[in-house]
Write an enzyme that holds these catalytic residues in place. Structure first.
Site, PDB file in Angstrom:
ATOM      1  N   LYS A  47       0.847  -1.197   0.000  1.00 50.15           N
ATOM      2  CA  LYS A  47       0.000   0.000   0.000  1.00 50.15           C
ATOM      3  C   LYS A  47       0.882   1.246   0.000  1.00 50.15           C
ATOM      4  O   LYS A  47       2.090   1.170   0.228  1.00 50.15           O
ATOM      5  CB  LYS A  47      -0.932  -0.007   1.206  1.00 50.15           C
ATOM      6  CG  LYS A  47      -0.236   0.005   2.556  1.00 50.15           C
ATOM      7  CD  LYS A  47      -1.246  -0.057   3.694  1.00 50.15           C
ATOM      8  CE  LYS A  47      -0.525  -0.022   5.044  1.00 50.15           C
ATOM      9  NZ  LYS A  47      -1.472  -0.002   6.174  1.00 50.15           N
ATOM     10  N   TYR A 268      15.809  31.349   5.470  1.00 52.71           N
ATOM     11  CA  TYR A 268      14.736  32.217   5.945  1.00 52.71           C
ATOM     12  C   TYR A 268      14.881  32.502   7.436  1.00 52.71           C
ATOM     13  O   TYR A 268      15.086  31.596   8.245  1.00 52.71           O
ATOM     14  CB  TYR A 268      13.380  31.571   5.690  1.00 52.71           C
ATOM     15  CG  TYR A 268      12.948  31.577   4.248  1.00 52.71           C
ATOM     16  CD1 TYR A 268      12.734  32.776   3.578  1.00 52.71           C
ATOM     17  CD2 TYR A 268      12.758  30.385   3.565  1.00 52.71           C
ATOM     18  CE1 TYR A 268      12.333  32.782   2.248  1.00 52.71           C
ATOM     19  CE2 TYR A 268      12.354  30.383   2.237  1.00 52.71           C
ATOM     20  CZ  TYR A 268      12.144  31.585   1.586  1.00 52.71           C
ATOM     21  OH  TYR A 268      11.745  31.599   0.268  1.00 52.71           O
TER      22      TYR A 268
END
Length: 374
Positions: A47, A268
């Site tokens: 999955k 940043y």
């Protein structure tokens, strides 16, 4: 003037996109590692696109190493495996959008049912016998039918004979990651009670399965007829008790290098200031590609045979690493994680740096990261 401008143009070579390379040999080795510890059949759970490694590639490698079953989230995932030529039995057990009973039967997909209402719906929708595994809630209150509701579940199953065929009983271990068999005892008891109730109701033979990777590796009492291996086949042992082999390598390119003085702010907000003159390398991969933004101290990548720590904030498309005295030219390969150990970080290390589990590191690698098989 036009000719002069044309002559002065600079052309930058395009760099390869970040790359996640799936390693089938590692998948096969992990299946063999599980095999030596159990007499049960093995289901390879693929999955979430094979835990981010490619469902078809992982399924093929696992089947080649002896896995007899495949496990998926929904029928669509199962159909994709069938279309790729995989003929092994497939079980779909989550089915968040519901089940197309006709499509499931047409492609030979077994369906897990975790409530009386779900089973009633399948009995109505099925137009040919649909193979069903009854899903027990073993104590997680997350999915599966509580044991108290099994008399009604079995009544519906009896009424639906000819439209649904009860072939299995399944559950999950709430505490298997602890690696302590005592934590599994209540779930094992519930599973035995559910199995016995189904047999008394006249159904059988049954395929009984409870253990996923951690249980398969640490507690033989949980194995029953089949064990489901998902994280384990790509090298992740949730109990952290067995050394498995990482099944992928994640690489990206250096896109910019520079030398900076002490006191230079990075990224940043300038959250990191260099403490000495040093080299920096910008790597063309960021949180949009699966690099956890919340990584803490120690996070690093491998370049040139050595580890180099991340500095500053993780951006959407880039990370910056401190390369010390070295400067790496544009296009140099950085390894984010891989199976090699040594200077190459592992998936488990990235999970610790991010305060999460390894499963999230491999499953959230972004769509723009190219995939290949080696």
């Amino acid at each position: 003037m036009t000719a002069l401008l044309a002559a002065e143009r600079t052309t930058l070579s395009l760099l390869p996109a970040p790359l996640l390379r799936t390693l089938p040999a590692a998948v096969a080795e992990n299946v063999r590692r599980v095999r030596v510890g159990t007499d049960a059949r093995i289901m390879a759970v693929v999955k979430a696109d094979g835990y981010g490694h490619g469902a078809v590639a992982v399924a093929r490698a696992a089947v080649g190493a002896g896995a007899e079953w495949l496990g998926v989230t929904d029928v669509a995932e199962a159909v994709a495996l069938r279309e790729a030529g995989l003929t092994e039995p497939i079980l779909s057990w989550l089915n968040p959008a519901g089940v197309d009973a006709v499509e499931a039967a047409a492609h030979g997909v077994d369906i897990a049912v975790g409530s009386v209402e779900e089973l009633r719906r399948l009995v109505v929708d099925a137009d040919s016998p649909l193979r069903v595994h009854l899903h027990l809630d073993t104590g997680m209150s997350r999915e599966g039918c509580p044991l108290d509701d099994w008399p009604e579940l079995l009544r519906v199953a009896r009424q639906g004979r000819g439209r649904v065929e009860i072939v299995g009983v399944m559950g999950h271990l709430p505490c298997a990651d602890e690696g302590d068999p005592r934590a599994n005892e209540a779930a094992v008891l519930r599973m035995r009670q559910a199995r016995d109730a189904v047999l008394r109701a006249g159904f059988g033979p049954l395929l009984v399965h409870l253990a996923a990777t951690a249980g398969a590796l640490t507690d033989p009492a949980t194995h029953f007829d089949l064990v489901r291996i998902g994280a384990g086949i790509v090298g992740i042992d949730p109990s952290e008790s067995i050394a498995l082999t990482g099944a992928s390598r994640f690489t990206a390119s250096v896109v910019h290098s520079s030398s900076v003085p002490a006191g230079t702010p990075i990224g940043y907000g300038g959250t990191h200031l260099t403490t000495r003159p040093t080299g920096l390398a910008v790597i063309g991969v960021g949180y949009a590609d699966g690099i956890p933004r919340e990584v803490g101290e120690g996070a690093s990548v491998e370049i040139g045979g050595a580890r180099h720590p991340l500095v500053g904030r993780v951006s959407m498309d880039q990370i910056v690493v401190d390369t010390g005295d070295a400067l790496f030219p544009r296009g140099t390969t950085a390894t984010v994680f891989g199976p090699e150990a040594g200077a190459v970080p592992s998936v488990q290390e990235w999970a610790r740096w991010a305060g999460t589990i390894p499963h999230t590191i491999v499953t959230r690698v972004g769509a723009r990261v190219q995939r290949s098989i080696a």
